[in-house]
Scaffold this motif. Structure first.
Motif, mmCIF file in Angstrom:
data_model
loop_
_atom_site.group_PDB
_atom_site.id
_atom_site.type_symbol
_atom_site.label_atom_id
_atom_site.label_comp_id
_atom_site.label_asym_id
_atom_site.label_seq_id
_atom_site.Cartn_x
_atom_site.Cartn_y
_atom_site.Cartn_z
ATOM 1 N N ALA A 171 82.273 3.868 3.928
ATOM 2 C CA ALA A 171 83.674 3.959 3.370
ATOM 3 C C ALA A 171 84.504 5.605 3.902
ATOM 4 O O ALA A 171 85.440 5.711 3.962
ATOM 5 C CB ALA A 171 83.647 3.767 1.970
ATOM 6 N N TYR A 172 83.438 6.386 3.954
ATOM 7 C CA TYR A 172 83.993 7.617 4.252
ATOM 8 C C TYR A 172 83.255 8.408 5.411
ATOM 9 O O TYR A 172 82.123 7.968 5.761
ATOM 10 C CB TYR A 172 83.538 8.762 3.023
ATOM 11 C CG TYR A 172 82.454 8.859 2.610
ATOM 12 C CD1 TYR A 172 81.284 9.810 3.200
ATOM 13 C CD2 TYR A 172 81.601 7.907 1.779
ATOM 14 C CE1 TYR A 172 79.955 9.815 2.862
ATOM 15 C CE2 TYR A 172 80.284 7.801 1.441
ATOM 16 C CZ TYR A 172 79.605 8.932 1.900
ATOM 17 O OH TYR A 172 78.028 8.736 1.787
ATOM 18 N N GLU A 173 83.862 9.333 6.174
ATOM 19 C CA GLU A 173 83.369 9.878 7.371
ATOM 20 C C GLU A 173 81.941 10.839 7.044
ATOM 21 O O GLU A 173 82.191 11.381 5.838
ATOM 22 C CB GLU A 173 84.381 10.860 8.144
ATOM 23 C CG GLU A 173 85.009 10.040 9.102
ATOM 24 C CD GLU A 173 85.933 11.070 9.630
ATOM 25 O OE1 GLU A 173 86.199 12.129 9.040
ATOM 26 O OE2 GLU A 173 86.327 10.745 10.715
ATOM 27 N N SER A 201 79.482 17.917 3.102
ATOM 28 C CA SER A 201 79.544 19.804 3.178
ATOM 29 C C SER A 201 78.342 20.236 3.999
ATOM 30 O O SER A 201 77.429 19.250 3.881
ATOM 31 C CB SER A 201 79.429 20.328 1.897
ATOM 32 O OG SER A 201 78.363 19.842 0.959
ATOM 33 N N GLU A 202 78.510 21.254 4.613
ATOM 34 C CA GLU A 202 77.837 21.684 5.828
ATOM 35 C C GLU A 202 76.225 21.747 5.155
ATOM 36 O O GLU A 202 75.123 21.359 5.980
ATOM 37 C CB GLU A 202 77.952 23.096 5.960
ATOM 38 C CG GLU A 202 77.399 23.473 7.688
ATOM 39 C CD GLU A 202 77.757 22.208 8.759
ATOM 40 O OE1 GLU A 202 76.915 22.131 9.310
ATOM 41 O OE2 GLU A 202 79.004 21.801 8.738
ATOM 42 N N LEU A 262 70.064 17.190 4.780
ATOM 43 C CA LEU A 262 69.586 15.971 3.674
ATOM 44 C C LEU A 262 70.020 14.623 4.130
ATOM 45 O O LEU A 262 69.511 13.494 4.087
ATOM 46 C CB LEU A 262 69.851 16.475 2.353
ATOM 47 C CG LEU A 262 69.187 15.850 1.214
ATOM 48 C CD1 LEU A 262 67.545 15.889 1.432
ATOM 49 C CD2 LEU A 262 69.667 16.348 0.002
ATOM 50 N N TYR A 263 71.495 14.709 4.188
ATOM 51 C CA TYR A 263 72.321 13.393 4.326
ATOM 52 C C TYR A 263 71.884 12.663 5.585
ATOM 53 O O TYR A 263 71.576 11.307 5.491
ATOM 54 C CB TYR A 263 73.754 13.739 4.438
ATOM 55 C CG TYR A 263 74.812 12.498 4.353
ATOM 56 C CD1 TYR A 263 75.030 12.101 3.238
ATOM 57 C CD2 TYR A 263 75.027 11.894 5.668
ATOM 58 C CE1 TYR A 263 75.923 11.068 3.482
ATOM 59 C CE2 TYR A 263 75.919 10.700 5.646
ATOM 60 C CZ TYR A 263 76.250 10.224 4.588
ATOM 61 O OH TYR A 263 77.088 9.236 4.683
#
Lengths: 422, 276
Positions: free
Chosen positions: B207-209, B214-215, B220-221
């Motif tokens: 749903a989101y970019e 955040s950097e 982790l993402y």
């Protein structure tokens, strides 16, 4: 040349804590406890379904496997067909192995007969090309040509079974491993199955055949093994092994008869022979009707649950076999405790009899106990004790006209010549 | 018909150590995967009037909802026009969540296949991730039809599309081998998977970019393999700018999952029939 070689085969199942179906929480707490105690869990709750079984089957031989419930017969077949691995020893097979532990594995009710034939064929290890080639044979053997594009959920049980078996019958394996397929279906279906297996043997295939049907074993197999508590008790010519197995079964005292047979959704609790007054008896009078009472628990709903009871005389001949399928209009299948009583009119001759019980559905055998109960019928045996049944059927006795009958001749003489048609 | 002396012995003995699937045997049984997948496809649309249309309904409807919620109510910024952004993410996510649920259930849902016949078990999860690809391709066709209306067009990166599809299937298989194996023994896993799938969409750029992350969190993402697959897919098909080298981290995690999954599955596979 051997087709099957088994050496020191053993299979252990763990019960209790480590039983199948334990939950994740149980497993985690178990691991935690083990860590704390720093010692391995004692393995007291284990069962060896097979112990040190060694066996060879030459190519082209039909081997029968007999034994009581839980003797390890099915485990042996599962290892031979590689469904599970042994705990010890090794089983070697040469060539293509097909296991028929049930018919119609993977059949989906929503799919048509045609779609199911291809799916089931693939599951049994057939190539699409092979199924293409034999497709017409398969459906004509099953006799379902007209319904081949109908979803199988609209089939009768008989049609479904015939189609399922027909796929299996048209496999061309080198080794065929068969478990109790004969226990389901009607008489003509069973005859078809047996015929097909005899053909497989003639074609030089190796057959390993588990059955409680001793007659089928002796008819089909030249050699047999008798498994008892996971080990081979006897091995030899089929007729001899079957005889000693039957004799051992009959030696069991009546009180030793079944209690709590079955691990699946149906458990057989007890089988009793009831006298006229409803008392459980082991010796009854020949001229009295009696009942065969089967108590069992259904632990999970079994669609199309069927129960069959049969009686075998001392010569091993099955005198009758009655199933719910034949006469019970609404077969219960919900979980609960059940008592089913079969009323038997006085038709058996004097002698010793064994009661067998089968429970299952059209697709699988859940419980099968060939020697669930023994009983003796006493009475006046002065009239031909060797006959199986005393039916006392009505006779019609009539005198028919015949040309060389002196009475008839004299009658026509009296009337003045032969009778003339109008 | 009789087996000649050249026929090989097949041995069944206690397994030890790690085993890879016998690829030759898997290949011999390939038609089984095909027929199992075909069965799923056919059964799904029997007696359903709209048939395969349902497969594309879901991402389309979700795209409409997402577009309204995330551009009118919440105001998400995306490089791509939001409907294209959402649809491209949802197509991948719909495949992953649907196939994951099915592939982790396939052994439990087909117990007789496990207890009554032999075949290389690895084919069961493989077969269950195939039908979703049909839906995926249909949705993909819709996306390519829709894209020009929003002014989105792919560049040369479209050539890498097959790579992202392979990665997508690999991620599903890796997780399914791991969780499906556990599920054979512990049915708790079934409930866990339902929850996992519901949560997973929030840590994935559907749903989101991912650029919004955040950097400090990006490393982790992108440990989430789905993140790399979705962003790579958008880059390849919808012309979104290259999301950065973190994508390779995602792919590496996906590969590692697949490798451990296969090894764990093969290790447990021989006892499935005993514990299912």
């Amino acid at each position: 040349m051997n087709a099957i070689e088994i050496e020191g085969l053993g299979k252990r199942y763990l019960l209790g804590e480590d039983r199948p179906g334990g939950t994740l929480v149980e497993a985690l707490s178990r691991s935690a406890r083990r860590l704390v105690r720093m010692r391995s869990r004692p393995r007291r709750d284990e069962v060896w379904a097979l112990r040190d079984v060694s066996l060879t089957v030459p190519e082209g031989e039909a081997l029968g496997v007999v034994g009581r419930n839980g003797a390890g017969k099915s485990t042996l077949l599962k290892i031979l067909s590689r469904i599970t691995e042994p705990t010890a020893g090794v089983a070697r097979t040469r060539g293509r192995v097909t296991s028929l532990l049930e018919v119609g594995t993977g059949f989906h009710p929503e799919l048509t007969g045609r779609e199911n034939v291809y799916l089931n064929g693939a599951i049994l290890g057939m190539k699409r090309r092979e199924i293409d080639q034999r497709f017409d044979e398969i459906i004509s053997f099953a006799g379902v040509e007209r319904f081949i594009d109908t979803p199988v959920k609209r089939y009768s049980t008989g049609m479904y079974l015939r189609l399922a078996f027909s796929v299996a019958a048209h496999l061309e394996p080198d080794i065929m491993v068969v478990d109790e397929v004969l226990a389901v279906g009607d008489a003509s279906f069973q005859a078809k199955c047996l015929g097909r297996m005899q053909a497989a043997e003639r074609e030089g295939r190796t057959v390993v055949f588990v059955s409680h049907n001793m007659e089928a074993i002796t008819r089909l197999c030249s050699r047999a093994v008798w498994l008892e508590d996971g080990a081979i008790q006897t091995e030899g010519p089929a007729a001899e092994v079957v005889d000693s197995h039957l004799a051992a079964q009959l030696r069991r005292a009546p009180d030793e008869s079944v209690a709590d047979v079955g691990e699946g959704p149906v458990v057989l609790r007890s089988v009793k022979v009831l006298g006229e007054a409803g008392m459980p008896l082991d010796v009854l009078g020949r001229e009295q009707p009696f009942g065969i009472e089967v108590r069992f628990s259904v632990r999970a709903t079994v669609p199309g649950l069927d129960v069959a009871v049969w009686v075998v005389n001392a010569y091993g001949t099955e005198i009758f076999s009655e199933a719910w399928l034949d006469t019970v209009a609404e077969q219960p299948s919900e979980p609960g405790e059940y008592v089913a009583t079969l009323r038997v009119p006085p038709l058996l001759n004097v002698g010793d009899y064994t009661v067998g019980v089968w429970m299952g559905s059209a697709y699988e055998t859940l419980v099968q106990e060939t020697a669930a109960r023994r009983f003796r019928l006493q009475g006046n045996a002065k009239n031909r004790p060797w006959r199986s049944v005393v039916l006392q059927l009505p006779w019609e006795v009539e005198r028919v006209p015949s040309s060389d009958d002196p009475m008839l001749l004299s009658e026509t003489d009296r009337d003045g010549g032969p009778p003339v048609g109008p | 018909m009789k087996s000649g002396p050249e026929t090989e012995w097949i041995e069944n003995r206690p397994s030890r150590g790690l085993r890879l699937p016998d690829l030759r045997e898997v290949w011999q049984y390939r038609e089984l995967a095909y027929f199992l997948a075909l069965r799923d496809l056919k059964v799904r649309y029997k007696q359903a009037a709209f048939g395969a249309a349902w497969a594309v309904f879901q991402p389309l409807v979700l795209t409409a909802v997402f577009t309204i919620v995330f551009t009118r109510i919440a105001r998400f910024q995306t490089e791509l026009p939001y409907p294209v952004f959402a649809l491209s993410g949802l197509i991948v996510w719909t495949y992953i969540s649907g196939s994951l649920t099915k592939a982790t259930q396939v052994l439990v849902a087909n117990t007789p296949l496990v207890t009554k016949v032999y075949f290389p078990r690895v084919l069961a999860p493989v077969a269950s991730v195939l039908p979703g690809l049909v839906d995926f391709l249909l949705s993909l066709a819709i996306l390519t039809v829709v894209m020009p209306f929003f002014g989105a067009r792919p560049g040369w990166a479209i050539l890498t599309l097959p790579l992202w599809m392979v990665a997508m299937v690999a991620v599903v298989l890796g997780v399914s081998f791991l969780l499906g194996t556990l599920n054979v023994r512990y049915r708790d896993v079934t409930h866990g998977i339902a929850l996992l799938v519901q949560l997973w969409i929030f840590v994935s750029p559907v749903a989101y970019e991912s650029a919004q992350v955040s950097e400090g969190w990006r490393g982790l993402y992108f440990l989430n393999p789905v993140a790399g697959v979705i962003e790579g897919f958008r880059w390849s098909l919808a012309g979104q700018s290259w999301p950065g080298p973190e994508v390779f981290l995602s792919l590496a995690v996906g590969l590692a999952l697949l490798a451990t999954g296969v090894l764990y599955f093969q290790h447990a596979e021989r006892r499935f029939a005993d514990v299912i």
